[in-house]
Design a protein around this motif. Structure first.
Motif, PDB file in Angstrom:
ATOM      1  N   GLY A 179       2.862  19.856  24.296  1.00  0.00           N
ATOM      2  CA  GLY A 179       4.057  20.627  23.977  1.00  0.00           C
ATOM      3  C   GLY A 179       4.576  21.503  25.093  1.00  0.00           C
ATOM      4  N   GLY A 180       4.098  21.324  26.291  1.00  0.00           N
ATOM      5  CA  GLY A 180       4.570  22.117  27.419  1.00  0.00           C
ATOM      6  C   GLY A 180       5.938  21.662  27.887  1.00  0.00           C
ATOM      7  N   THR A 181       6.604  22.537  28.595  1.00  0.00           N
ATOM      8  CA  THR A 181       7.930  22.243  29.132  1.00  0.00           C
ATOM      9  C   THR A 181       7.830  22.071  30.645  1.00  0.00           C
ATOM     10  OG1 THR A 181       8.443  24.573  29.505  1.00  0.00           O
ATOM     11  CG2 THR A 181       9.004  23.652  27.318  1.00  0.00           C
ATOM     12  N   LYS A 182       8.986  21.898  31.265  1.00  0.00           N
ATOM     13  CA  LYS A 182       9.048  21.773  32.715  1.00  0.00           C
ATOM     14  C   LYS A 182       8.456  23.019  33.386  1.00  0.00           C
ATOM     15  CE  LYS A 182      12.279  19.764  35.886  1.00  0.00           C
ATOM     16  NZ  LYS A 182      13.660  19.361  36.089  1.00  0.00           N
ATOM     17  N   ILE A 185      -9.021  27.363  36.426  1.00  0.00           N
ATOM     18  CA  ILE A 185      -8.255  28.527  35.998  1.00  0.00           C
ATOM     19  C   ILE A 185      -6.807  28.441  36.483  1.00  0.00           C
ATOM     20  CG2 ILE A 185      -8.075  31.044  36.227  1.00  0.00           C
ATOM     21  CD1 ILE A 185     -11.179  31.053  36.439  1.00  0.00           C
ATOM     22  N   GLY A 186      -6.608  27.973  37.704  1.00  0.00           N
ATOM     23  CA  GLY A 186      -5.268  27.907  38.296  1.00  0.00           C
ATOM     24  C   GLY A 186      -4.264  27.120  37.476  1.00  0.00           C
ATOM     25  N   PRO A 187      -4.541  25.839  37.169  1.00  0.00           N
ATOM     26  CA  PRO A 187      -3.570  25.067  36.385  1.00  0.00           C
ATOM     27  C   PRO A 187      -3.364  25.640  34.984  1.00  0.00           C
ATOM     28  CG  PRO A 187      -5.259  23.617  37.292  1.00  0.00           C
ATOM     29  CD  PRO A 187      -5.648  25.015  37.619  1.00  0.00           C
ATOM     30  N   PHE A 188      -4.452  26.116  34.383  1.00  0.00           N
ATOM     31  CA  PHE A 188      -4.355  26.689  33.041  1.00  0.00           C
ATOM     32  C   PHE A 188      -3.449  27.911  33.052  1.00  0.00           C
ATOM     33  CE2 PHE A 188      -5.795  29.742  29.827  1.00  0.00           C
ATOM     34  CZ  PHE A 188      -5.647  28.980  28.683  1.00  0.00           C
ATOM     35  N   LEU A 189      -3.756  28.874  33.921  1.00  0.00           N
ATOM     36  CA  LEU A 189      -2.950  30.096  33.986  1.00  0.00           C
ATOM     37  C   LEU A 189      -1.520  29.805  34.439  1.00  0.00           C
ATOM     38  CD1 LEU A 189      -5.288  32.872  35.432  1.00  0.00           C
ATOM     39  CD2 LEU A 189      -4.342  32.672  33.135  1.00  0.00           C
ATOM     40  N   GLY A 190      -1.386  28.887  35.381  1.00  0.00           N
ATOM     41  CA  GLY A 190      -0.045  28.534  35.857  1.00  0.00           C
ATOM     42  C   GLY A 190       0.835  28.010  34.736  1.00  0.00           C
ATOM     43  N   ALA A 191       0.266  27.135  33.908  1.00  0.00           N
ATOM     44  CA  ALA A 191       1.023  26.583  32.780  1.00  0.00           C
ATOM     45  C   ALA A 191       1.351  27.668  31.762  1.00  0.00           C
ATOM     46  CB  ALA A 191       0.242  25.452  32.119  1.00  0.00           C
ATOM     47  N   VAL A 192       0.362  28.509  31.461  1.00  0.00           N
ATOM     48  CA  VAL A 192       0.578  29.586  30.487  1.00  0.00           C
ATOM     49  C   VAL A 192       1.656  30.542  31.001  1.00  0.00           C
ATOM     50  CG1 VAL A 192      -0.485  31.595  29.365  1.00  0.00           C
ATOM     51  CG2 VAL A 192      -1.729  29.418  29.474  1.00  0.00           C
ATOM     52  N   ILE A 193       1.534  30.969  32.241  1.00  0.00           N
ATOM     53  CA  ILE A 193       2.515  31.897  32.813  1.00  0.00           C
ATOM     54  C   ILE A 193       3.897  31.254  32.868  1.00  0.00           C
ATOM     55  CG2 ILE A 193       3.172  33.109  34.932  1.00  0.00           C
ATOM     56  CD1 ILE A 193       0.107  33.578  35.365  1.00  0.00           C
ATOM     57  N   GLY A 194       3.949  29.978  33.247  1.00  0.00           N
ATOM     58  CA  GLY A 194       5.237  29.269  33.272  1.00  0.00           C
ATOM     59  C   GLY A 194       5.915  29.290  31.916  1.00  0.00           C
ATOM     60  N   GLU A 195       5.144  29.056  30.883  1.00  0.00           N
ATOM     61  CA  GLU A 195       5.696  29.066  29.522  1.00  0.00           C
ATOM     62  C   GLU A 195       6.112  30.475  29.098  1.00  0.00           C
ATOM     63  OE1 GLU A 195       6.485  26.627  27.273  1.00  0.00           O
ATOM     64  OE2 GLU A 195       6.023  25.209  28.858  1.00  0.00           O
ATOM     65  N   LEU A 196       5.302  31.461  29.414  1.00  0.00           N
ATOM     66  CA  LEU A 196       5.623  32.835  29.021  1.00  0.00           C
ATOM     67  C   LEU A 196       6.881  33.342  29.732  1.00  0.00           C
ATOM     68  CD1 LEU A 196       2.053  34.426  28.866  1.00  0.00           C
ATOM     69  CD2 LEU A 196       3.528  33.763  26.939  1.00  0.00           C
ATOM     70  N   ILE A 197       7.087  32.915  30.954  1.00  0.00           N
ATOM     71  CA  ILE A 197       8.279  33.335  31.707  1.00  0.00           C
ATOM     72  C   ILE A 197       9.555  32.879  31.010  1.00  0.00           C
ATOM     73  CG2 ILE A 197       9.585  32.880  33.839  1.00  0.00           C
ATOM     74  CD1 ILE A 197       6.923  33.106  35.350  1.00  0.00           C
ATOM     75  N   ILE A 198       9.513  31.691  30.414  1.00  0.00           N
ATOM     76  CA  ILE A 198      10.735  31.205  29.750  1.00  0.00           C
ATOM     77  C   ILE A 198      10.816  31.643  28.286  1.00  0.00           C
ATOM     78  CG2 ILE A 198      10.992  29.246  31.313  1.00  0.00           C
ATOM     79  CD1 ILE A 198      10.016  27.474  28.914  1.00  0.00           C
ATOM     80  N   GLY A 199       9.861  32.477  27.860  1.00  0.00           N
ATOM     81  CA  GLY A 199       9.948  33.046  26.517  1.00  0.00           C
ATOM     82  C   GLY A 199       9.198  32.317  25.422  1.00  0.00           C
ATOM     83  N   THR A 200       8.329  31.406  25.784  1.00  0.00           N
ATOM     84  CA  THR A 200       7.534  30.692  24.790  1.00  0.00           C
ATOM     85  C   THR A 200       6.505  31.650  24.198  1.00  0.00           C
ATOM     86  OG1 THR A 200       7.773  28.663  26.082  1.00  0.00           O
ATOM     87  CG2 THR A 200       6.029  28.684  24.447  1.00  0.00           C
ATOM     88  N   GLU A 201       6.203  31.480  22.915  1.00  0.00           N
ATOM     89  CA  GLU A 201       5.207  32.349  22.281  1.00  0.00           C
ATOM     90  C   GLU A 201       3.813  32.027  22.825  1.00  0.00           C
ATOM     91  OE1 GLU A 201       3.795  30.425  18.188  1.00  0.00           O
ATOM     92  OE2 GLU A 201       5.925  30.977  18.156  1.00  0.00           O
ATOM     93  N   TRP A 202       2.906  33.010  22.700  1.00  0.00           N
ATOM     94  CA  TRP A 202       1.559  32.912  23.252  1.00  0.00           C
ATOM     95  C   TRP A 202       0.808  31.663  22.820  1.00  0.00           C
ATOM     96  CZ3 TRP A 202      -1.235  35.259  26.888  1.00  0.00           C
ATOM     97  CH2 TRP A 202      -0.746  36.443  27.412  1.00  0.00           C
ATOM     98  N   LYS A 203       0.849  31.369  21.543  1.00  0.00           N
ATOM     99  CA  LYS A 203       0.074  30.248  21.008  1.00  0.00           C
ATOM    100  C   LYS A 203       0.490  28.934  21.682  1.00  0.00           C
ATOM    101  CE  LYS A 203      -1.447  28.263  16.649  1.00  0.00           C
ATOM    102  NZ  LYS A 203      -1.313  28.279  15.206  1.00  0.00           N
ATOM    103  N   GLN A 204       1.787  28.715  21.790  1.00  0.00           N
ATOM    104  CA  GLN A 204       2.286  27.489  22.422  1.00  0.00           C
ATOM    105  C   GLN A 204       2.004  27.495  23.928  1.00  0.00           C
ATOM    106  OE1 GLN A 204       3.181  24.655  21.132  1.00  0.00           O
ATOM    107  NE2 GLN A 204       3.383  23.850  23.195  1.00  0.00           N
ATOM    108  N   ALA A 205       2.090  28.668  24.543  1.00  0.00           N
ATOM    109  CA  ALA A 205       1.799  28.774  25.977  1.00  0.00           C
ATOM    110  C   ALA A 205       0.331  28.407  26.243  1.00  0.00           C
ATOM    111  CB  ALA A 205       2.106  30.179  26.476  1.00  0.00           C
ATOM    112  N   LEU A 206      -0.563  28.846  25.365  1.00  0.00           N
ATOM    113  CA  LEU A 206      -1.980  28.504  25.514  1.00  0.00           C
ATOM    114  C   LEU A 206      -2.210  27.006  25.323  1.00  0.00           C
ATOM    115  CD1 LEU A 206      -3.700  31.515  23.706  1.00  0.00           C
ATOM    116  CD2 LEU A 206      -3.608  31.054  26.170  1.00  0.00           C
ATOM    117  N   ARG A 207      -1.474  26.404  24.374  1.00  0.00           N
ATOM    118  CA  ARG A 207      -1.570  24.938  24.189  1.00  0.00           C
ATOM    119  C   ARG A 207      -1.138  24.211  25.457  1.00  0.00           C
ATOM    120  NH1 ARG A 207      -1.420  21.541  19.741  1.00  0.00           N
ATOM    121  NH2 ARG A 207       0.380  20.484  20.636  1.00  0.00           N
ATOM    122  N   ALA A 208      -0.075  24.683  26.084  1.00  0.00           N
ATOM    123  CA  ALA A 208       0.388  24.077  27.337  1.00  0.00           C
ATOM    124  C   ALA A 208      -0.681  24.223  28.425  1.00  0.00           C
ATOM    125  CB  ALA A 208       1.699  24.714  27.778  1.00  0.00           C
TER     126      ALA A 208
END
Length: 161
Positions: free
Chosen positions: A78-81, A105-128
């Motif tokens: 469910g991750g985005t660009k 840790i890098g890819p995991f945090l990078g994906a989470v931070i990328g999602e959070l920057i665009i306003g995705t909720e925490w749960k979905q950001a963690l899934r990404a």
């Protein structure tokens, strides 16, 4: 000269295989470069059209698959660009910031931070972020298999001639 050539070829093969896991190393490009080292130092005789076509095709597939498999893992979860870009940045920077552990840790945090920057909720950001890890591991498996195939084919061609 032959011994030096084989040492360089083997070192490039090792760098290539380590590069399948550690993205700051050239990976498949190092393996491909080993063919030229062999050719320049020993001879290009074993390598014909089919060798170069096969190896170049595998190299191109590897370069495309490396990004595509990782991105597919993020998208499947469910991750985005933004998470794809974040995980890629994390994959590159992670090992420098936190050696070895930064690979995960890098890819995991990078994906989470990328999602959070665009306003995705925490749960979905963690899934990404989990998707980024799945994509990373899948990409490593694909790279290891295809790069091992490149090395095996090299030895088959060299030992046949």
């Amino acid at each position: 000269m032959i011994i030096a050539a084989w040492i360089i070829v083997i070192v490039l093969f090792i760098i290539g295989m380590v590069g399948a896991v550690y993205p700051v190393l050239p990976g498949a490009v190092a393996i491909y470069a080993a063919y030229f080292v062999y050719g320049w130092m020993i001879g290009f005789e074993p390598f014909g059209f089919w060798f170069w076509l096969t190896q170049t095709t595998i190299l191109v597939v590897l370069l495309i698959a490396d990004y595509a498999v990782s991105a597919l893992g993020v998208k499947k979860f469910g991750g985005t660009k933004a998470s794809v870009i974040g995980s890629t940045i994390g994959l590159i920077l992670g090992p420098f910031v936190i050696p070895i552990a930064g690979l995960l840790i890098g890819p995991f945090l990078g994906a989470v931070i990328g999602e959070l920057i665009i306003g995705t909720e925490w749960k979905q950001a963690l899934r990404a972020g989990v998707g980024a890890l799945v994509g990373f591991f899948s990409s490593v498996v694909v790279k290891l298999l295809l790069q091992a195939l490149m090395i095996i084919l090299f030895f088959v061609w060299v030992l046949q001639n």
